[in-house]
Design a protein around this motif. Sequence first.
Motif, PDB file in Angstrom:
ATOM      1  N   GLU A  77       0.814  -1.216   0.000  1.00  0.00           N
ATOM      2  CA  GLU A  77       0.000   0.000   0.000  1.00  0.00           C
ATOM      3  C   GLU A  77       0.850   1.271   0.000  1.00  0.00           C
ATOM      4  N   GLU A  78       2.032   1.219   0.598  1.00  0.00           N
ATOM      5  CA  GLU A  78       2.785   2.446   0.850  1.00  0.00           C
ATOM      6  C   GLU A  78       3.972   2.687  -0.078  1.00  0.00           C
ATOM      7  N   ILE A  79       4.492   1.644  -0.713  1.00  0.00           N
ATOM      8  CA  ILE A  79       5.699   1.821  -1.510  1.00  0.00           C
ATOM      9  C   ILE A  79       5.404   2.619  -2.776  1.00  0.00           C
ATOM     10  N   SER A  80       6.354   3.421  -3.197  1.00  0.00           N
ATOM     11  CA  SER A  80       6.212   4.224  -4.417  1.00  0.00           C
ATOM     12  C   SER A  80       6.674   3.411  -5.623  1.00  0.00           C
ATOM     13  N   HIS A  81       5.749   3.149  -6.547  1.00  0.00           N
ATOM     14  CA  HIS A  81       6.107   2.431  -7.774  1.00  0.00           C
ATOM     15  C   HIS A  81       7.054   3.274  -8.636  1.00  0.00           C
ATOM     16  N   GLU A  82       6.881   4.582  -8.571  1.00  0.00           N
ATOM     17  CA  GLU A  82       7.758   5.474  -9.332  1.00  0.00           C
ATOM     18  C   GLU A  82       9.198   5.359  -8.839  1.00  0.00           C
ATOM     19  N   ASP A  83       9.377   5.383  -7.531  1.00  0.00           N
ATOM     20  CA  ASP A  83      10.725   5.245  -6.969  1.00  0.00           C
ATOM     21  C   ASP A  83      11.300   3.863  -7.259  1.00  0.00           C
ATOM     22  N   PHE A  84      10.450   2.845  -7.194  1.00  0.00           N
ATOM     23  CA  PHE A  84      10.917   1.480  -7.462  1.00  0.00           C
ATOM     24  C   PHE A  84      11.419   1.366  -8.897  1.00  0.00           C
ATOM     25  N   ASN A  85      10.635   1.856  -9.850  1.00  0.00           N
ATOM     26  CA  ASN A  85      11.031   1.770 -11.258  1.00  0.00           C
ATOM     27  C   ASN A  85      12.285   2.590 -11.546  1.00  0.00           C
ATOM     28  N   ARG A  86      12.388   3.762 -10.901  1.00  0.00           N
ATOM     29  CA  ARG A  86      13.583   4.588 -11.082  1.00  0.00           C
ATOM     30  C   ARG A  86      14.810   3.872 -10.516  1.00  0.00           C
ATOM     31  N   ALA A  87      14.641   3.231  -9.361  1.00  0.00           N
ATOM     32  CA  ALA A  87      15.752   2.491  -8.749  1.00  0.00           C
ATOM     33  C   ALA A  87      16.225   1.369  -9.665  1.00  0.00           C
ATOM     34  N   VAL A  88      15.291   0.646 -10.263  1.00  0.00           N
ATOM     35  CA  VAL A  88      15.655  -0.449 -11.178  1.00  0.00           C
ATOM     36  C   VAL A  88      16.436   0.092 -12.376  1.00  0.00           C
ATOM     37  N   ASP A  89      15.967   1.201 -12.944  1.00  0.00           N
ATOM     38  CA  ASP A  89      16.667   1.809 -14.088  1.00  0.00           C
ATOM     39  C   ASP A  89      18.085   2.219 -13.712  1.00  0.00           C
ATOM     40  N   GLU A  90      18.221   2.866 -12.561  1.00  0.00           N
ATOM     41  CA  GLU A  90      19.535   3.335 -12.123  1.00  0.00           C
ATOM     42  C   GLU A  90      20.479   2.157 -11.865  1.00  0.00           C
TER      43      GLU A  90
END
Length: 297
Positions: A115-128
């Motif tokens: 419920e709380e995790i940011s999908h945007e941050d997760f996807n950015r982390a994977v890209d980086e």
Amino acid sequence: MITHLLTRIDLKMNSFSKGQKKIALYIEEHYEKAAFMTASKLGETVGVSESTVVRFATELGYDGYPKLQKAMQEMIRNKLTSVQRIEVTSNRIGDDNVLDNVLNQDIDKIRRTIEEISHEDFNRAVDEICNAERIYIFGVRSTAAIASFLGYYFELIFDNVRVINTSSQTSTYEHIFRMTDKDVMIGISFPRYSSMAVDAMNFARSRGAHAIAITDSTTSPLVQCADSLLIARSDMASVVDSLVAPLSLINALIVATVLKKKDDVSATFCHLELIWNREGVYTNHDDDRDNVKENEK
């Protein structure tokens, strides 16, 4: 806006009813216990009704008792000692049905993480991570296990991974002093937070590296130095640190990077399978059964 719970209580103390003052004083003196009580249990403990506790939360400006409870938990997040953890765990679970209680609490932590995790941050982390020249993973004490787990799989996927699991300041900086803006730092820390994890993340930011924080809350000290924030709910008020949700998040990171680099990873694992088979790394169950049958003849 006043956000700290104790400040809100101090400002409102003179206007509280007799019952509300009992609650306020109990929270000030025993917040490490109150933080994990239901409204009914807190009321019973201080000698007031459950509805008085709910009104107390509203009087402080919280949208219901769960918000007040969360504020109390955030306040003690980095304060509970090991002895206090044992006491709180005993009060919350007791001696009955420990297995079901612990498993259900872990299920709840994964649900809250979703419920709380940011999908945007997760996807950015994977890209980086996939584009990084070097990947640094920092995790010490109880988080060293999941840092090593992440490192094990990342070392199979990438050839530029460095796992740091020492809390020594000198040793840590010896590992990361070459860090540049082409690198990624993954800092993992949960209550009680590692001061060295914060220092390592700050150093990464100072070098222009992309800093990814895997932690439990937006109030974690890792947040202020993170470019990507991955929240995974833990439980600092347990005898042991619950790392079920953080490990599940790390599993998701591994899967996401594998899918993003599917062709390269497939080729790597094809090569590894040949090596593993040649060296007998894994047992072959069919061969084992054949050997048993042969020995029985």
